[in-house]
Design a protein around this motif. Sequence first.
Motif, PDB file in Angstrom:
ATOM      1  N   GLY A 183      -7.866   8.552  -5.485  1.00 34.84           N
ATOM      2  CA  GLY A 183      -6.498   9.032  -5.336  1.00 34.84           C
ATOM      3  C   GLY A 183      -6.072   9.164  -3.881  1.00 34.84           C
ATOM      4  O   GLY A 183      -4.946   8.811  -3.514  1.00 34.84           O
ATOM      5  N   VAL A 184      -6.989   9.662  -3.038  1.00 38.15           N
ATOM      6  CA  VAL A 184      -6.667   9.801  -1.613  1.00 38.15           C
ATOM      7  C   VAL A 184      -6.477   8.426  -0.973  1.00 38.15           C
ATOM      8  O   VAL A 184      -5.569   8.228  -0.145  1.00 38.15           O
ATOM      9  CB  VAL A 184      -7.774  10.592  -0.893  1.00 38.15           C
ATOM     10  N   MET A 185      -7.314   7.471  -1.349  1.00 40.31           N
ATOM     11  CA  MET A 185      -7.164   6.112  -0.814  1.00 40.31           C
ATOM     12  C   MET A 185      -5.807   5.519  -1.193  1.00 40.31           C
ATOM     13  O   MET A 185      -5.095   4.967  -0.338  1.00 40.31           O
ATOM     14  CB  MET A 185      -8.289   5.217  -1.344  1.00 40.31           C
ATOM     15  N   LEU A 186      -5.461   5.614  -2.463  1.00 37.52           N
ATOM     16  CA  LEU A 186      -4.183   5.064  -2.918  1.00 37.52           C
ATOM     17  C   LEU A 186      -3.012   5.794  -2.257  1.00 37.52           C
ATOM     18  O   LEU A 186      -2.010   5.169  -1.889  1.00 37.52           O
ATOM     19  CB  LEU A 186      -4.074   5.167  -4.442  1.00 37.52           C
ATOM     20  N   GLY A 187      -3.137   7.122  -2.113  1.00 39.02           N
ATOM     21  CA  GLY A 187      -2.077   7.884  -1.459  1.00 39.02           C
ATOM     22  C   GLY A 187      -1.911   7.484  -0.003  1.00 39.02           C
ATOM     23  O   GLY A 187      -0.787   7.351   0.492  1.00 39.02           O
ATOM     24  N   GLY A 188      -3.036   7.286   0.687  1.00 35.24           N
ATOM     25  CA  GLY A 188      -2.955   6.860   2.081  1.00 35.24           C
ATOM     26  C   GLY A 188      -2.297   5.506   2.221  1.00 35.24           C
ATOM     27  O   GLY A 188      -1.466   5.292   3.114  1.00 35.24           O
ATOM     28  N   LEU A 189      -2.619   4.575   1.331  1.00 33.92           N
ATOM     29  CA  LEU A 189      -1.997   3.255   1.386  1.00 33.92           C
ATOM     30  C   LEU A 189      -0.502   3.338   1.097  1.00 33.92           C
ATOM     31  O   LEU A 189       0.310   2.642   1.731  1.00 33.92           O
ATOM     32  CB  LEU A 189      -2.677   2.324   0.375  1.00 33.92           C
ATOM     33  N   ALA A 190      -0.116   4.184   0.128  1.00 32.19           N
ATOM     34  CA  ALA A 190       1.303   4.315  -0.211  1.00 32.19           C
ATOM     35  C   ALA A 190       2.098   4.887   0.954  1.00 32.19           C
ATOM     36  O   ALA A 190       3.190   4.397   1.283  1.00 32.19           O
ATOM     37  CB  ALA A 190       1.456   5.194  -1.454  1.00 32.19           C
ATOM     38  N   LEU A 191       1.568   5.926   1.589  1.00 30.68           N
ATOM     39  CA  LEU A 191       2.276   6.538   2.712  1.00 30.68           C
ATOM     40  C   LEU A 191       2.316   5.608   3.914  1.00 30.68           C
ATOM     41  O   LEU A 191       3.341   5.506   4.610  1.00 30.68           O
ATOM     42  CB  LEU A 191       1.595   7.860   3.088  1.00 30.68           C
ATOM     43  N   LEU A 192       1.216   4.902   4.164  1.00 26.07           N
ATOM     44  CA  LEU A 192       1.199   3.952   5.266  1.00 26.07           C
ATOM     45  C   LEU A 192       2.202   2.826   5.018  1.00 26.07           C
ATOM     46  O   LEU A 192       2.916   2.387   5.932  1.00 26.07           O
ATOM     47  CB  LEU A 192      -0.210   3.374   5.443  1.00 26.07           C
ATOM     48  N   GLY A 193       2.281   2.385   3.761  1.00 20.63           N
ATOM     49  CA  GLY A 193       3.248   1.348   3.425  1.00 20.63           C
ATOM     50  C   GLY A 193       4.680   1.822   3.582  1.00 20.63           C
ATOM     51  O   GLY A 193       5.555   1.058   4.013  1.00 20.63           O
ATOM     52  N   ALA A 194       4.947   3.093   3.247  1.00 20.84           N
ATOM     53  CA  ALA A 194       6.297   3.627   3.407  1.00 20.84           C
ATOM     54  C   ALA A 194       6.708   3.660   4.871  1.00 20.84           C
ATOM     55  O   ALA A 194       7.839   3.318   5.221  1.00 20.84           O
ATOM     56  CB  ALA A 194       6.374   5.031   2.796  1.00 20.84           C
ATOM     57  N   VAL A 195       5.783   4.055   5.743  1.00 18.88           N
ATOM     58  CA  VAL A 195       6.108   4.135   7.177  1.00 18.88           C
ATOM     59  C   VAL A 195       6.324   2.746   7.755  1.00 18.88           C
ATOM     60  O   VAL A 195       7.348   2.476   8.396  1.00 18.88           O
ATOM     61  CB  VAL A 195       4.985   4.867   7.934  1.00 18.88           C
ATOM     62  N   THR A 196       5.359   1.860   7.566  1.00 17.09           N
ATOM     63  CA  THR A 196       5.467   0.526   8.151  1.00 17.09           C
ATOM     64  C   THR A 196       6.626  -0.260   7.548  1.00 17.09           C
ATOM     65  O   THR A 196       7.329  -0.989   8.256  1.00 17.09           O
ATOM     66  CB  THR A 196       4.156  -0.252   7.956  1.00 17.09           C
ATOM     67  N   GLY A 197       6.836  -0.105   6.228  1.00 15.22           N
ATOM     68  CA  GLY A 197       7.933  -0.816   5.581  1.00 15.22           C
ATOM     69  C   GLY A 197       9.282  -0.346   6.075  1.00 15.22           C
ATOM     70  O   GLY A 197      10.188  -1.151   6.308  1.00 15.22           O
TER      71      GLY A 197
END
Length: 221
Positions: A183-197
């Motif tokens: 869950g933490v891995m998926l959450g980190g990817l989602a938040l990183l994607g929101a920032v970079t996107g």
Amino acid sequence: MSDERRQARWENRTEAPLGVASLLYLTAYAVLVLASGLPRGWRGVCLAVLLAAWAAFAVDYAVRWRLSGQGPRFVRTHWLDTLVLLLPLLRPLRVVHVYEAVQRRRGRPRLTLHARVVAYAGLSALLLGFTGALAVYQHEHAAQGATIRTFGDAVWWTAATLSTVGYGDVAPVTPVGRLIAVGVMLGGLALLGAVTGSFSSWLLQVFAREDPKDDERPPGR
């Protein structure tokens, strides 16, 4: 009034109260996990706060389901809200909705909207990291063969996991701890994607407005 307008009005009115409920939920959970010698009466108070906050989340989910007019399809189209209802500690991931709203905007780029996504994502990363550290510490510190023995170890592991670095010096060994890690891995990817996107979208909009179109360029260029 349309269903979408009524749902938007409800969300605007409940945003602040649910934010307070989220903080109370996180505080009560943190006290239960970190205060090992907590008196029985205070434990009961913390459990009551957890249940009351979750009940508020459930009521909000039910009302938005009813106002949407989608019926059972609401669960599929609002899968993130459903996941957050089942696991309230994942509420920081609701920042993805803010990112999606910015992506749907058209016209002149507004730095304030994109900057807001970055700020929300940063705050959400801190909250998600703290909750992830609490959850993994709760299930790992007393497990046989565990490498996450202290809350400091849990914070270090969460920071390395959220940032996708993953040093591997400490890692969960229990099934629940490893599920939390996913869950933490998926959450980190989602938040990183929101920032970079969001940042990339803002740059593309700015460049699109600054570069003249082919038919507007002077002849011979």
